[in-house]
Motif scaffolding. Structure first.
Motif, mmCIF file in Angstrom:
data_model
loop_
_atom_site.group_PDB
_atom_site.id
_atom_site.type_symbol
_atom_site.label_atom_id
_atom_site.label_comp_id
_atom_site.label_asym_id
_atom_site.label_seq_id
_atom_site.Cartn_x
_atom_site.Cartn_y
_atom_site.Cartn_z
ATOM 1 N N ALA A 66 0.815 -1.205 0.000
ATOM 2 C CA ALA A 66 0.000 0.000 0.000
ATOM 3 C C ALA A 66 0.852 1.260 0.000
ATOM 4 N N VAL A 67 0.338 2.290 -0.697
ATOM 5 C CA VAL A 67 0.990 3.595 -0.807
ATOM 6 C C VAL A 67 0.058 4.656 -0.246
ATOM 7 N N VAL A 68 0.625 5.595 0.505
ATOM 8 C CA VAL A 68 -0.115 6.760 0.975
ATOM 9 C C VAL A 68 0.607 8.008 0.483
ATOM 10 N N ALA A 69 -0.119 8.900 -0.197
ATOM 11 C CA ALA A 69 0.443 10.158 -0.675
ATOM 12 C C ALA A 69 -0.149 11.309 0.133
ATOM 13 N N LEU A 70 0.702 12.201 0.605
ATOM 14 C CA LEU A 70 0.258 13.312 1.431
ATOM 15 C C LEU A 70 1.242 14.461 1.358
ATOM 16 N N GLN A 71 0.759 15.644 1.686
ATOM 17 C CA GLN A 71 1.618 16.809 1.861
ATOM 18 C C GLN A 71 2.266 16.741 3.236
ATOM 19 N N ASN A 72 3.452 17.335 3.384
ATOM 20 C CA ASN A 72 4.128 17.233 4.682
ATOM 21 C C ASN A 72 3.344 17.895 5.807
ATOM 22 N N SER A 73 2.462 18.833 5.495
ATOM 23 C CA SER A 73 1.614 19.396 6.551
ATOM 24 C C SER A 73 0.752 18.314 7.187
ATOM 25 N N GLY A 74 0.443 17.271 6.412
ATOM 26 C CA GLY A 74 -0.368 16.177 6.928
ATOM 27 C C GLY A 74 0.350 15.266 7.891
ATOM 28 N N LEU A 75 1.667 15.453 8.075
ATOM 29 C CA LEU A 75 2.373 14.652 9.078
ATOM 30 C C LEU A 75 1.756 14.833 10.462
ATOM 31 N N GLY A 76 1.207 16.024 10.699
ATOM 32 C CA GLY A 76 0.565 16.252 11.985
ATOM 33 C C GLY A 76 -0.622 15.332 12.213
ATOM 34 N N HIS A 77 -1.286 14.912 11.122
ATOM 35 C CA HIS A 77 -2.433 14.020 11.243
ATOM 36 C C HIS A 77 -2.020 12.561 11.372
ATOM 37 N N VAL A 78 -0.816 12.219 10.923
ATOM 38 C CA VAL A 78 -0.474 10.800 10.844
ATOM 39 C C VAL A 78 0.477 10.339 11.935
ATOM 40 N N VAL A 79 0.910 11.220 12.827
ATOM 41 C CA VAL A 79 1.849 10.795 13.868
ATOM 42 C C VAL A 79 1.267 9.656 14.695
ATOM 43 N N ASN A 80 -0.001 9.773 15.079
ATOM 44 C CA ASN A 80 -0.594 8.710 15.903
ATOM 45 C C ASN A 80 -0.703 7.380 15.158
ATOM 46 N N PRO A 81 -1.327 7.324 13.959
ATOM 47 C CA PRO A 81 -1.381 6.023 13.283
ATOM 48 C C PRO A 81 -0.017 5.516 12.829
ATOM 49 N N LEU A 82 0.930 6.424 12.558
ATOM 50 C CA LEU A 82 2.272 5.956 12.219
ATOM 51 C C LEU A 82 2.904 5.214 13.388
ATOM 52 N N THR A 83 2.783 5.806 14.566
ATOM 53 C CA THR A 83 3.469 5.242 15.733
ATOM 54 C C THR A 83 2.680 4.117 16.384
ATOM 55 N N SER A 84 1.418 4.359 16.711
ATOM 56 C CA SER A 84 0.666 3.378 17.489
ATOM 57 C C SER A 84 0.021 2.297 16.634
ATOM 58 N N LEU A 85 0.035 2.470 15.312
ATOM 59 C CA LEU A 85 -0.526 1.457 14.428
ATOM 60 C C LEU A 85 0.583 0.789 13.602
ATOM 61 N N LEU A 86 1.241 1.544 12.728
ATOM 62 C CA LEU A 86 2.246 0.944 11.852
ATOM 63 C C LEU A 86 3.465 0.450 12.614
ATOM 64 N N MET A 87 4.033 1.319 13.464
ATOM 65 C CA MET A 87 5.291 0.957 14.114
ATOM 66 C C MET A 87 5.093 -0.151 15.152
ATOM 67 N N VAL A 88 4.075 -0.019 15.984
ATOM 68 C CA VAL A 88 3.848 -0.996 17.049
ATOM 69 C C VAL A 88 3.527 -2.371 16.474
ATOM 70 N N ASN A 89 2.704 -2.385 15.418
ATOM 71 C CA ASN A 89 2.274 -3.660 14.846
ATOM 72 C C ASN A 89 3.141 -4.127 13.674
ATOM 73 N N ARG A 90 4.166 -3.331 13.354
ATOM 74 C CA ARG A 90 5.094 -3.671 12.277
ATOM 75 C C ARG A 90 4.333 -3.913 10.972
ATOM 76 N N ILE A 91 3.629 -2.864 10.538
ATOM 77 C CA ILE A 91 2.865 -2.909 9.290
ATOM 78 C C ILE A 91 3.568 -2.017 8.271
ATOM 79 N N PRO A 92 4.054 -2.561 7.167
ATOM 80 C CA PRO A 92 4.780 -1.740 6.189
ATOM 81 C C PRO A 92 3.845 -0.987 5.255
ATOM 82 N N VAL A 93 4.094 0.316 5.098
ATOM 83 C CA VAL A 93 3.364 1.172 4.168
ATOM 84 C C VAL A 93 4.371 2.135 3.544
ATOM 85 N N LEU A 94 4.249 2.394 2.259
ATOM 86 C CA LEU A 94 5.104 3.366 1.583
ATOM 87 C C LEU A 94 4.442 4.736 1.635
ATOM 88 N N LEU A 95 5.167 5.739 2.133
ATOM 89 C CA LEU A 95 4.669 7.108 2.229
ATOM 90 C C LEU A 95 5.332 7.968 1.160
#
Length: 379
Positions: A66-95
């Protein structure tokens, strides 16, 4: 240096990516259009960047890439799912992250300054591996090799792209555009005709703010530059804090969809002095006209279900004027959905040609201080 969007998409497909989501950025305008047309990618539009990451994570759990495309301003929205979802559960996604306000480039709009300078540091702090695209096909191939390694390690990987590094592909089918009679500018002119002159207006980022600035630049306007999705919350906070002052949120469909839960907050808190207008052209006009999901959503019915005292859907000039006249004599919160077309003037002035963000804020606060309002007699 740049590569065609078609090359990027073909390389992604060859690397096994089958799922695409995100929130449009002007630097990625063609990417979102071509991804929607691609038969090799399942394209799922997201209301906000955090949801895009979660959607991609769901696809990744099924075994897809899976690929997710976003503007860097959107990093503020993705910190939680990046850390508590992708990183904790070791789910690979291309940003794929478009970098606005990069410190090595000429000055961007002021809302991008802080995130532009902090983008790399944020990714480093989150321990997310990243690299910058150099604008070449060989560079793209090298980054996809690194992304493949991250996938094997069950980790996300981020590619940072700058303005101009993707060139538009040959145009595909033209997306259907809504055929409503009014433009954003015409709707704003009608709304302003029926406003109490002391009304504080909070306008959402992008073309809507620029249209309001063009049509009726006044001290009582607070122009939001950046912070997509937060117009209605800011206006509601102002209305709740100053209950005797009329407040109007001038929102768009992309912004309203991004944080639709705020409508429940407004319905619950019942700020009687608030009018929430959504100018709905069923697209992200400011980033290239990519389709939003508002065509399949009834935002006026959502507002009613959330507890707004009145909710009106309009597409004609007379209906807008009638609704504004009704709102002026009754207690809110009120909701006005204006279905509009996608036409704008060939050039729209930017607020920053006349006001700095801090200057805009101070002028707005001074204007509120000058107006002494009596308690509302609205029934």
């Amino acid at each position: 240096m740049s590569v065609p969007t078609s090359v990027l998409l073909s390389r992604l497909s060859a690397a096994g990516y089958t799922f695409f989501s995100g929130v449009p950025c002007s630097h990625f305008a063609d990417l979102f259009e071509r991804a929607a047309e691609s038969g090799a990618l399942t394209d799922v539009p997201a209301a906000n960047e955090g949801s895009a990451v979660a959607l991609a994570a769901g696809a990744a759990l099924s075994g897809q890439r899976a690929v997710v495309a976003l503007q860097n301003s959107g990093l503020g929205h993705v910190v939680n799912p990046l850390t508590s979802l992708l990183m904790v559960n070791r789910i690979p996604v291309l940003l794929l992250i478009s970098v606005r306000g990069h410190p090595d480039e000429s000055a961007d709009e002021p809302q991008h300054i802080f995130m532009g300078a902090a983008t790399k540091a944020i990714l480093d702090q989150l321990a997310i591996d990243w690299d910058e695209f150099d604008g070449t096909t060989s560079g793209l191939d090298r980054l996809l090799v690194r992304a493949a390694e991250a996938h094997r390690q069950e980790a996300p990987f981020a590619v940072l792209l700058r303005k101009g590094q993707l060139t538009p592909s040959a145009a595909g089918a033209t997306p259907d555009a809504p055929d409503y009679p009014l433009s954003a500018g015409e709707a704003i002119e009608l709304i302003c005709q029926r406003l109490d002159p002391t009304t504080s207006i909070v306008s959402t980022t992008g073309f809507i703010t620029r249209e309001l600035f063009r049509i009726d630049d006044r001290p009582e306007n607070f122009y939001m530059q950046g912070s997509l999705g937060h117009c209605s919350a800011l206006a509601a906070g102002l209305a709740i804090a100053m209950p005797n002052r009329p407040v109007l949120a001038l929102d768009g469909d992309g912004g309203a969809l991004m944080h639709m839960g705020v409508m429940s907050t407004i319905g619950h808190t019942q700020p009687q002095n608030l009018i929430h207008v959504v100018l709905d052209n069923e697209s992200y006009a400011s980033t290239g006209g990519q389709a939003s999901t508002s065509r399949s959503s009834s935002l006026d019915l959502v507002a009613s279900a959330c507890g707004y005292r009145s909710s009106v859907r309009c597409a004609e000039a007379g209906d807008i004027l009638k609704a504004m006249e009704h709102f002026a004599t009754t207690r809110g919160p009120h909701f006005l959905l204006c279905k509009i077309n996608r036409s704008h003037p060939a050039t729209l002035p930017r607020v920053t040609t006349r006001h700095t963000p801090v200057g805009n804020k101070r002028r707005f606060q001074d204007a509120m201080g000058r107006h002494v309002l009596e308690p509302s007699a609205a029934g």
